[in-house]
Design a protein around this motif. Structure first.
Motif: not given
Length: 222
Positions: A195-216
């Motif tokens: 995927v492309t992270d449309l906020i940062t422009g980073e390209k990455l492969t999504l895993g099973t989980t993701t972590t979001l900081a406070s109100y991220e």
């Protein structure tokens, strides 16, 4: 000319207005982020408003207004500038025409009496404004996707998402509504995708989980 009525009364559509306010939706957003409401209540408010909105008309969507900010500071509901950004992200990407109330883009968390002058520094560099610029850039660049099929859901009681799919692409907007880090399991159909992270422009492969900081919030496209 676009005719905007400062009311939620759908009778104004028949009178020729194109756009109405979304009071019920705003109160539901405030409730979700203050902890007194649920995502289900937000979706109910959304559905109720659009059930009375003709297909060629729309609703203006927002997380605060001049009236609301005069009586209750955004910090009452959204805690931090990042909380207000998260609420606006969820609001803008769910549906409607987003409205940014002046001072919101600077992360102002204080009440503003609009009958008096309140000076704001629009010249200085501001992290909230920079984040909002990137969010709106992403919003405009994904207009074609937001015309596709929409799905909403929750990854836990605090993390919710809006997903859009057209013939070629899929986008998922994930918002943490809590002032606390959240680790959540992603929907299975997104796991393993490049995927492309449309906020940062980073390209990455999504895993099973993701972590979001406070109100991220995170917006992925594949």
């Amino acid at each position: 000319a676009l005719m905007l009525a400062e009311t939620s009364d759908p009778a104004h559509y028949d009178a020729g207005f194109d756009l109405l306010y979304s009071w019920s939706f705003m109160y539901a957003v405030e409730g979700l982020y203050s902890g007194s409401g649920t995502f289900g209540s937000l979706l109910s408010a959304h559905t109720s408003e659009y059930n009375s909105t003709p297909e060629d008309k729309d609703r203006m969507r927002y997380v605060t207004t001049h009236d609301e900010s005069a009586t209750a500071a955004p910090g009452t509901f959204y805690r931090t500038p990042q909380g207000e950004l998260s609420a606006f992200c969820l609001t803008a990407f769910l549906s409607g025409v987003p409205m940014i109330y002046s001072s919101q883009e600077l992360g102002n968390m204080n009440a503003i009496n609009f009958f008096n002058y309140t000076l704001m520094d629009f010249k200085a560099d501001n992290t909230t404004r920079n984040a909002l610029k990137q969010l709106m850039k992403t919003y405009h660049e994904t207009a074609h996707l937001r015309g596709g099929k929409r799905i909403t859901g929750s990854l836990n009681t605090k993390v919710h998402y809006v997903e859009y799919t057209d013939e070629k692409e899929t986008m998922i907007v994930v918002c943490n509504t809590a002032n606390k880090e959240q680790e959540v399991k992603l929907p299975m159909k997104h796991q393993g995708h490049e995927v492309t992270d449309l906020i940062t422009g980073e390209k990455l492969t999504l895993g099973t989980t993701t972590t979001l900081a406070s109100y991220e919030y995170k917006i992925y496209k594949h």
